[in-house]
Write a protein that holds these residues in place. Structure first.
Motif, PDB file in Angstrom:
ATOM      1  N   LEU A  28       0.835  -1.202   0.000  1.00  0.00           N
ATOM      2  CA  LEU A  28       0.000   0.000   0.000  1.00  0.00           C
ATOM      3  C   LEU A  28       0.870   1.253   0.000  1.00  0.00           C
ATOM      4  O   LEU A  28       1.967   1.247   0.564  1.00  0.00           O
ATOM      5  CB  LEU A  28      -0.916   0.005   1.228  1.00  0.00           C
ATOM      6  N   PRO A  29       0.387   2.329  -0.611  1.00  0.00           N
ATOM      7  CA  PRO A  29       1.170   3.568  -0.638  1.00  0.00           C
ATOM      8  C   PRO A  29       1.494   4.065   0.764  1.00  0.00           C
ATOM      9  O   PRO A  29       0.625   4.142   1.628  1.00  0.00           O
ATOM     10  CB  PRO A  29       0.238   4.558  -1.356  1.00  0.00           C
ATOM     11  N   GLY A  30       2.747   4.358   1.005  1.00  0.00           N
ATOM     12  CA  GLY A  30       3.175   4.913   2.276  1.00  0.00           C
ATOM     13  C   GLY A  30       3.350   3.892   3.381  1.00  0.00           C
ATOM     14  O   GLY A  30       3.650   4.261   4.505  1.00  0.00           O
ATOM     15  N   SER A  39       9.140  18.012   2.908  1.00  0.00           N
ATOM     16  CA  SER A  39       9.170  16.818   2.039  1.00  0.00           C
ATOM     17  C   SER A  39       8.334  15.686   2.649  1.00  0.00           C
ATOM     18  O   SER A  39       7.675  14.942   1.923  1.00  0.00           O
ATOM     19  CB  SER A  39      10.599  16.361   1.766  1.00  0.00           C
ATOM     20  N   ASN A  40       8.335  15.564   3.978  1.00  0.00           N
ATOM     21  CA  ASN A  40       7.491  14.564   4.637  1.00  0.00           C
ATOM     22  C   ASN A  40       6.011  14.847   4.391  1.00  0.00           C
ATOM     23  O   ASN A  40       5.234  13.941   4.085  1.00  0.00           O
ATOM     24  CB  ASN A  40       7.752  14.523   6.142  1.00  0.00           C
ATOM     25  N   VAL A  41       5.618  16.116   4.515  1.00  0.00           N
ATOM     26  CA  VAL A  41       4.223  16.503   4.306  1.00  0.00           C
ATOM     27  C   VAL A  41       3.803  16.228   2.863  1.00  0.00           C
ATOM     28  O   VAL A  41       2.725  15.667   2.609  1.00  0.00           O
ATOM     29  CB  VAL A  41       4.008  17.990   4.672  1.00  0.00           C
ATOM     30  N   GLN A  42       4.658  16.576   1.920  1.00  0.00           N
ATOM     31  CA  GLN A  42       4.347  16.337   0.509  1.00  0.00           C
ATOM     32  C   GLN A  42       4.222  14.839   0.215  1.00  0.00           C
ATOM     33  O   GLN A  42       3.322  14.405  -0.502  1.00  0.00           O
ATOM     34  CB  GLN A  42       5.406  16.970  -0.390  1.00  0.00           C
ATOM     35  N   ARG A  97       0.868  12.780  -1.082  1.00  0.00           N
ATOM     36  CA  ARG A  97       0.960  11.911  -2.260  1.00  0.00           C
ATOM     37  C   ARG A  97       0.486  10.485  -1.918  1.00  0.00           C
ATOM     38  O   ARG A  97      -0.292   9.887  -2.660  1.00  0.00           O
ATOM     39  CB  ARG A  97       2.400  11.908  -2.778  1.00  0.00           C
ATOM     40  N   ASN A  98       0.902   9.980  -0.772  1.00  0.00           N
ATOM     41  CA  ASN A  98       0.494   8.630  -0.360  1.00  0.00           C
ATOM     42  C   ASN A  98      -0.999   8.542  -0.090  1.00  0.00           C
ATOM     43  O   ASN A  98      -1.640   7.541  -0.421  1.00  0.00           O
ATOM     44  CB  ASN A  98       1.282   8.188   0.871  1.00  0.00           C
ATOM     45  N   ASN A 137      -3.341  10.411  -1.506  1.00  0.00           N
ATOM     46  CA  ASN A 137      -4.011  10.454  -2.808  1.00  0.00           C
ATOM     47  C   ASN A 137      -3.912   9.109  -3.524  1.00  0.00           C
ATOM     48  O   ASN A 137      -4.888   8.638  -4.112  1.00  0.00           O
ATOM     49  CB  ASN A 137      -3.444  11.577  -3.672  1.00  0.00           C
ATOM     50  N   GLU A 138      -2.745   8.475  -3.480  1.00  0.00           N
ATOM     51  CA  GLU A 138      -2.575   7.171  -4.120  1.00  0.00           C
ATOM     52  C   GLU A 138      -3.453   6.120  -3.433  1.00  0.00           C
ATOM     53  O   GLU A 138      -4.032   5.266  -4.104  1.00  0.00           O
ATOM     54  CB  GLU A 138      -1.109   6.744  -4.085  1.00  0.00           C
ATOM     55  N   SER A 139      -3.563   6.190  -2.115  1.00  0.00           N
ATOM     56  CA  SER A 139      -4.419   5.249  -1.390  1.00  0.00           C
ATOM     57  C   SER A 139      -5.872   5.418  -1.799  1.00  0.00           C
ATOM     58  O   SER A 139      -6.588   4.431  -2.028  1.00  0.00           O
ATOM     59  CB  SER A 139      -4.282   5.452   0.120  1.00  0.00           C
ATOM     60  N   ARG A 140      -6.315   6.644  -1.896  1.00  0.00           N
ATOM     61  CA  ARG A 140      -7.700   6.905  -2.286  1.00  0.00           C
ATOM     62  C   ARG A 140      -7.971   6.414  -3.704  1.00  0.00           C
ATOM     63  O   ARG A 140      -9.067   5.934  -3.991  1.00  0.00           O
ATOM     64  CB  ARG A 140      -8.015   8.394  -2.151  1.00  0.00           C
TER      65      ARG A 140
END
Length: 139
Positions: free
Chosen positions: A46-48, A92-95, A99-100, A102-105
């Protein structure tokens, strides 16, 4: 202000900070387990790589530290040394987190973020199990 530790001591302190099985994560996992929810940990597909994944509900739970993920709360205090480095690191952590999510959704996985300050600190939520019903109702 100069760092109060020498380079070796600071390195030792920073390396001791865990990324998995933190005390907050263990509390949330214990509450979920006792409420009857079964989950998987750190699912790499899974993303992240979320901290907790509930396959039955296609729901991921990410437990974020306020410092490392730039939460706007009283517990977040930007370090006084190497400020530019920490700003860039946290940004960079927040970004990456966004991103993770959004990819999960996009994979139809719901994401619940639990912030460190919700579990401990002056503004903590108190009794956490109230959020369990939200997972079940959305399924």
């Amino acid at each position: 202000m100069a760092d109060v530790h020498n380079k070796d001591q600071r390195r030792k302190n920073m390396r001791a900070i865990k990324s998995a099985d933190t005390s907050i994560e263990m509390r949330v996992r214990k509450m979920l387990w006792h409420a009857g929810y079964r989950y998987r940990l750190n699912v790499k597909s899974l993303p992240g790589t979320p901290d907790i994944y509930l396959p039955k509900y296609r729901a991921a739970i990410q437990i974020n530290g306020c410092l490392w993920h730039g939460h706007n709360c009283p517990q977040f205090v930007l370090p006084k040394t190497k400020t530019e480095f920490w700003k860039a690191k946290i940004l960079s952590n927040v970004q990456r987190d966004l991103r993770n999510i959004n990819e999960s959704r996009q994979q139809n996985v719901r994401v619940l973020l639990i912030w460190e300050c919700a579990i401990r600190g002056n503004g903590r939520l108190g009794v956490l199990p109230k959020f369990y019903g939200h997972i079940q109702n959305e399924a």
